[in-house]
Write an enzyme that holds these catalytic residues in place. Sequence first.
Site, PDB file in Angstrom:
ATOM      1  N   LYS A  15       0.850  -1.191   0.000  1.00  0.00           N
ATOM      2  CA  LYS A  15       0.000   0.000   0.000  1.00  0.00           C
ATOM      3  C   LYS A  15       0.879   1.231   0.000  1.00  0.00           C
ATOM      4  CE  LYS A  15       0.655   2.030   3.329  1.00  0.00           C
ATOM      5  NZ  LYS A  15       1.848   2.671   3.952  1.00  0.00           N
TER       6      LYS A  15
ATOM      7  N   TYR B 178      -4.961   3.898   5.985  1.00  0.00           N
ATOM      8  CA  TYR B 178      -5.454   3.028   7.063  1.00  0.00           C
ATOM      9  C   TYR B 178      -6.730   3.591   7.689  1.00  0.00           C
ATOM     10  CZ  TYR B 178      -0.929   0.643   6.965  1.00  0.00           C
ATOM     11  OH  TYR B 178       0.168  -0.069   6.583  1.00  0.00           O
TER      12      TYR B 178
HETATM   13  P1  NAD Z   1      12.180   2.168   1.914  1.00  0.00           P
HETATM   14  O1  NAD Z   1      12.572   3.464   1.324  1.00  0.00           O
HETATM   15  O2  NAD Z   1      12.755   1.795   3.227  1.00  0.00           O
HETATM   16  O3  NAD Z   1      12.510   0.993   0.894  1.00  0.00           O
HETATM   17  C1  NAD Z   1      12.318   1.123  -0.495  1.00  0.00           C
HETATM   18  C2  NAD Z   1      13.211   0.157  -1.221  1.00  0.00           C
HETATM   19  O4  NAD Z   1      13.084   0.412  -2.619  1.00  0.00           O
HETATM   20  C3  NAD Z   1      14.711   0.350  -0.870  1.00  0.00           C
HETATM   21  O5  NAD Z   1      15.285  -0.906  -0.671  1.00  0.00           O
HETATM   22  C4  NAD Z   1      15.284   1.008  -2.111  1.00  0.00           C
HETATM   23  O6  NAD Z   1      16.634   0.659  -2.327  1.00  0.00           O
HETATM   24  C5  NAD Z   1      14.381   0.436  -3.197  1.00  0.00           C
HETATM   25  N1  NAD Z   1      14.387   1.261  -4.412  1.00  0.00           N
HETATM   26  C6  NAD Z   1      14.521   0.786  -5.652  1.00  0.00           C
HETATM   27  N2  NAD Z   1      14.518   1.772  -6.538  1.00  0.00           N
HETATM   28  C7  NAD Z   1      14.411   2.907  -5.854  1.00  0.00           C
HETATM   29  C8  NAD Z   1      14.379   4.288  -6.221  1.00  0.00           C
HETATM   30  N3  NAD Z   1      14.421   4.676  -7.515  1.00  0.00           N
HETATM   31  N4  NAD Z   1      14.273   5.199  -5.239  1.00  0.00           N
HETATM   32  C9  NAD Z   1      14.160   4.824  -3.945  1.00  0.00           C
HETATM   33  N5  NAD Z   1      14.199   3.541  -3.526  1.00  0.00           N
HETATM   34  C10 NAD Z   1      14.315   2.589  -4.479  1.00  0.00           C
HETATM   35  O7  NAD Z   1      10.590   2.154   1.959  1.00  0.00           O
HETATM   36  P2  NAD Z   1       9.654   1.194   2.819  1.00  0.00           P
HETATM   37  O8  NAD Z   1       9.306   1.869   4.088  1.00  0.00           O
HETATM   38  O9  NAD Z   1      10.216  -0.169   2.871  1.00  0.00           O
HETATM   39  O10 NAD Z   1       8.315   1.224   1.938  1.00  0.00           O
HETATM   40  C11 NAD Z   1       8.195   0.471   0.740  1.00  0.00           C
HETATM   41  C12 NAD Z   1       6.711   0.208   0.480  1.00  0.00           C
HETATM   42  O11 NAD Z   1       6.180  -0.528   1.581  1.00  0.00           O
HETATM   43  C13 NAD Z   1       5.857   1.466   0.380  1.00  0.00           C
HETATM   44  O12 NAD Z   1       4.827   1.274  -0.536  1.00  0.00           O
HETATM   45  C14 NAD Z   1       5.277   1.616   1.768  1.00  0.00           C
HETATM   46  O13 NAD Z   1       4.052   2.323   1.822  1.00  0.00           O
HETATM   47  C15 NAD Z   1       5.078   0.161   2.133  1.00  0.00           C
HETATM   48  N6  NAD Z   1       5.029  -0.067   3.588  1.00  0.00           N
HETATM   49  C16 NAD Z   1       3.998  -0.775   4.073  1.00  0.00           C
HETATM   50  C17 NAD Z   1       3.879  -0.985   5.421  1.00  0.00           C
HETATM   51  C18 NAD Z   1       2.740  -1.789   5.952  1.00  0.00           C
HETATM   52  O14 NAD Z   1       2.537  -1.826   7.161  1.00  0.00           O
HETATM   53  N7  NAD Z   1       1.994  -2.483   5.108  1.00  0.00           N
HETATM   54  C19 NAD Z   1       4.838  -0.463   6.285  1.00  0.00           C
HETATM   55  C20 NAD Z   1       5.909   0.238   5.752  1.00  0.00           C
HETATM   56  C21 NAD Z   1       6.001   0.434   4.381  1.00  0.00           C
END
Ligand code: NAD
Length: 366
Positions: A137, A223
């Site tokens: 999401k 949420y």
């Molecule tokens: P994050 O920034 O920590 O991780 C993103 C990942 O994408 C990194 O490993 C990064 O290297 C990679 N990536 C690849 N290409 C990229 C680019 N061009 N620019 C930036 N990063 C790039 O983010 P996150 O917190 O892990 O969130 C990722 C997804 O998960 C989002 O959609 C977020 O909303 C979702 N999320 C969901 C929950 C949940 O409870 N369901 C919780 C946190 C995050």
Amino acid sequence: MKTQNSFSRRDFIRISSLGIGALTLGDALSAFTLKADKKLGIALVGLGYYSSGQLGPALQHTKNCYLAGIVTGHPAKAEVWKKQYNIPDKNIYNYDTFDQIKDNPDIDVIYVVLPVSMHKEYTIRAAQAGKHVICEKPMALNAQECRDMIDACKKAKRLLSIGYRLHFEPHNMEIMRLGQKQVYGKVTSIDTGNGFTYRGDPNAWRLKKAMAGGGGLMDMGIYSIQGTRYTLGQEPIAVKATQEKKRPDFFKEVDETVFWELEFPGGFTATGKSSYNNDWSYLHVEAEHGKFGLGPAFGYGEIDGYTSAGPMKLPQIIHQAAQMDDFAECVWQNKQSRVPGEEGLKDMRIVDAIYRSLDSGKKEKI
Ligand code: NAD
């Protein structure tokens, strides 16, 4: 362990009764054999905060699926994951080799855990590689992207699910029951909020409109919107929204705090809010004959709930393990997840209307 050879008529009747009536005998046989012989292999795409902190660890507790592969642009991260989770080199991909996953029978499901602007592209490429997809999401930047993703997965005959873990979490499931079955009578008021005080990197993708689509509303508000929808079991028809920015220098491109009123058929309205500058996580519901709610409501730490009769005494579980195990069951049974792409689309239509209302200053139809 059962194999295809030991598949009996009784087995067929049993799995037919699980709701796979639309499958052919061949499909049913292969679904059964798959289930009996191996857990489904999941590949995580994007090894950031959520994959590292939640999904990787949760996959050590799943019974129907396991961490089979990873996709990462960072060779150093690949090394760490390979050692930590015993992932074979042949199941490690980068963004250039991603499409080769189509030839890898170890990987049944691709889980897209990337910045929001990349969800559409990687969901579609995953489905075209013949894999089922879970996408995090918020599903995409806007409702049109969600429709494109749903269409592509249908065309490829692959299942698509959104990472809505709370549909598998006991307290939130109890809220759905109390509200939708009107256990305390008709719902008369809903107020919900979700947010946290963002103190992270000011250059992170979450603060860039082109990559995140928006701010606290897209990330946290989804949420609150979901909570309202699953309490009522109804879809809103219009929304009026306002916003506030206390740190405009930090939230230059995206929304900080957003307030809204969702209008439902018959005129019922529910209030909600989202923020990158307030620590909120609650859902309060009043009904004709009592109250119920949650707080904390939406995080993956402890969730607490109450009703007029007292505290909810329900287990704390690993949401993501339950969510992924359920999706594996859906793949085996070839049935839609309870949180399919259409569920993400419904939320994004509301988010789009909230942004329209912020622009117009008026109530907007959904
Ligand atoms: P994050 O920034 O920590 O991780 C993103 C990942 O994408 C990194 O490993 C990064 O290297 C990679 N990536 C690849 N290409 C990229 C680019 N061009 N620019 C930036 N990063 C790039 O983010 P996150 O917190 O892990 O969130 C990722 C997804 O998960 C989002 O959609 C977020 O909303 C979702 N999320 C969901 C929950 C949940 O409870 N369901 C919780 C946190 C995050």
